[in-house]
Design a protein around this motif. Structure first.
Motif, PDB file in Angstrom:
ATOM      1  N   ILE A 223      13.388  -2.208  -2.690  1.00 59.34           N
ATOM      2  CA  ILE A 223      14.325  -1.267  -2.559  1.00 59.34           C
ATOM      3  C   ILE A 223      13.822  -0.008  -1.912  1.00 59.34           C
ATOM      4  N   GLY A 224      12.936   0.620  -2.906  1.00 55.54           N
ATOM      5  CA  GLY A 224      12.402   1.841  -2.740  1.00 55.54           C
ATOM      6  C   GLY A 224      11.297   1.915  -1.407  1.00 55.54           C
ATOM      7  N   LEU A 225      10.498   0.891  -1.451  1.00 53.61           N
ATOM      8  CA  LEU A 225       9.618   0.927  -0.239  1.00 53.61           C
ATOM      9  C   LEU A 225      10.388   0.743   0.986  1.00 53.61           C
ATOM     10  N   ALA A 226      11.391  -0.239   0.994  1.00 49.63           N
ATOM     11  CA  ALA A 226      12.130  -0.137   2.368  1.00 49.63           C
ATOM     12  C   ALA A 226      12.616   1.114   2.618  1.00 49.63           C
ATOM     13  N   VAL A 227      13.188   1.746   1.938  1.00 50.88           N
ATOM     14  CA  VAL A 227      14.012   2.932   2.309  1.00 50.88           C
ATOM     15  C   VAL A 227      13.053   4.139   2.602  1.00 50.88           C
ATOM     16  N   LEU A 228      11.786   4.154   1.817  1.00 52.38           N
ATOM     17  CA  LEU A 228      10.756   5.156   2.044  1.00 52.38           C
ATOM     18  C   LEU A 228      10.191   4.908   3.493  1.00 52.38           C
ATOM     19  N   THR A 229       9.703   3.741   3.593  1.00 55.41           N
ATOM     20  CA  THR A 229       8.925   3.440   4.652  1.00 55.41           C
ATOM     21  C   THR A 229       9.863   3.622   6.044  1.00 55.41           C
TER      22      THR A 229
END
Length: 501
Positions: free
Chosen positions: A421-427
């Motif tokens: 979730i974090g990687l998807a949002v941050l990218t």
């Protein structure tokens, strides 16, 4: 005959020393974490060597993470029902075979399939190894030592993957990152067979009943849809029909899973587990930490290679200070927790990591490793290692032996899913900021602006997590147990175990 009572951890029938068994189990966990990040710096070479398209190359990373995250609950429950040592040995064996297949892959289909099999094997290894490590000393000071080692090897595995990937890719080519993992896995397998004793305790302590097939299929499909939707959103956008459909299916399947679990006596994730100790609190906080952790090892190597111009070897070697600080923080965590309390230690560690990420949010396109990366890496490593130990301790606090594998699988699942979730949002955020900055600046400056935004939001998430941790611990009642607090008789309450505000 006394052989019936002797743990069968070696050919001689003698029980190995706990330190040797813990080392073998830690090596298994290190291998799992290593495989998460070892491909990051080699993706351009992998794309050229196998003919992967720009969009498909991300699945060299995603196939592993998706299978790992989706199958962890099933792996943990299988370990409890079938025997943790048995499941661990099978998982390490499959991991070695899948790694060898990945190194020999000549087509994209074979490589991505092998990476998915690595993830499946990792989902069996991680919960079984953690349960066996904690069983070495379930309530004594050895538990804190085991958690300290776990934190050290987990953080070092992420940083070590970047280092080893850079060294091997530059020296012998991308295929050797998988050959090296295969060889390492074979050595780990031999160590586990020789040094790790059979599951201790009566059968009643290791779980009973039939495997919850309906619950397993439902939650696996739900997590698969969730992770696939989030990772696809990074390249296709949040409005893509497939992304929306996958996320909607994940929600529906999770609701169905909750209904199924309430009605089954042999539930995959029994409702009692989430009300035991601080399992729910520990998993929520670990998910928030994971959302930043995985993204860090994605963005930092990209900044060093795409903006600072570092090669794979230099990028990998630059992770050594972070890995060393992480190991130091993890080794000191039990001692600090005994002195100041588990909750205070966890909150301070999260704030330390947040400070390092805030420092990284000041990186420049004309910067250097010494001025822009080294100092923040030391702070992040210290905070990450300490926080991981304390949050893992919260997530397995009070769990009965029969559910130890499941609890280990659950905390790994929340970290992986939080990371997705974090990687998807941050990218998505970084890409948007980069696209906007590219209108007015150079390409390196635009990339740097995107990375700065990702690090700044990561720092904000960890700061909020640090502030949330004491509140959640107080709301769950009772006392917060320091990771390495020695066991005391039931009528005594350890002074250092009181909730620290």
């Amino acid at each position: 005959m006394n052989l019936v009572r002797t743990p069968k951890g070696s050919a001689t029938g003698r029980s190995p020393r706990p330190g040797a068994a813990l080392a073998a189990l830690a090596a298994a966990q290190f291998t799992v974490m290593l495989a998460t990040s070892i491909v990051n710096v080699a993706l351009p070479q992998i794309r050229a060597g196998t003919g992967l398209s720009d969009g498909a190359v991300t699945w060299v990373v995603n196939a592993y993470g998706l299978a790992f995250g989706a199958l962890l609950p099933a792996g943990g429950r299988a370990a409890d029902l079938l025997g943790r040592r048995r499941v661990l040995i099978a998982g390490v064996g499959l991991f070695a075979a899948a790694s060898l297949a990945a190194g020999l892959a000549a087509t994209p289909e074979v490589l991505i399939t092998a990476r998915a099999l690595q993830g499946l094997a990792a989902a069996a290894i991680a919960p079984a190894a953690l349960a066996l490590a904690l069983a070495q000393d379930p309530s004594g000071p050895g538990r804190g030592r085991a958690l300290g080692v776990w934190g050290a090897v987990s953080g070092a595995g992420g940083a070590g993957g970047v280092l080893l990937g850079g060294v091997l890719t530059e020296a012998w080519g991308w295929s050797w990152i998988f050959h090296a993992v295969a060889l390492g896995s074979a050595l780990v397998l031999a160590a586990v067979v020789a040094l790790v004793p059979a599951d201790a305790g009566p059968a009643a302590d290791r779980g009973s009943g039939r495997f919850d097939l309906a619950g397993t299929l439902t939650v696996t499909l739900a997590l698969t849809c969730l992770v696939w939707g989030l990772t696809t959103a990074r390249s296709e956008g949040w409005g893509d029909g497939r992304v929306v459909g996958a996320l909607a299916a994940a929600v529906a399947l999770l609701v169905a899973f909750a209904v199924i679990e309430r009605r089954r006596p042999n539930a995959l994730i029994p409702p009692r587990l989430l009300t035991t100790g601080r399992v729910a609190t520990g998993n929520l906080l670990m998910a928030l930490l994971g959302s930043v952790w995985i993204a860090l090892f994605f963005f930092l190597p990209l900044y060093q290679q795409q903006v600072l111009g570092s090669g794979p070897l230099a990028t990998g070697a630059s992770q050594l200070p972070l890995a060393g600080a992480n190991m130091l923080g993890a080794s000191l965590a039990p001692r600090i927790a005994r002195r100041f309390g588990a909750t205070t230690t966890a909150a301070a560690a999260l704030l330390t990591e947040a400070a390092g990420l805030l420092w990284l949010s000041r990186i420049g396109a004309e910067g250097s490793y010494a001025t822009d990366v080294l100092g923040p890496s030391l702070l992040i490593g210290l905070g990450l290692g300490t926080a991981f130990v304390q949050l893992t301790a919260l997530a397995v606090e009070g769990v009965p032996p029969r559910d130890a594998g499941l609890a280990g699988g659950l905390v790994n699942t929340t970290r992986q899913v939080g990371g997705a979730i974090g990687l998807a949002v941050l990218t998505t955020l970084a890409g948007s900021v980069t696209a906007h900055a590219a209108v007015h600046g150079s390409h390196p400056e635009a990339l740097t602006a995107g990375y700065r935004a990702a690090f700044a939001v990561s720092a904000a998430v960890l700061t909020a997590t640090a502030l949330l941790a004491p509140l959640l611990v107080r709301c769950t009642g009772g006392k917060a147990v320091a990771a390495a607090a020695p066991s005391l008789p039931d009528h005594r309450e350890p002074r250092v175990g009181r909730t620290a505000a």
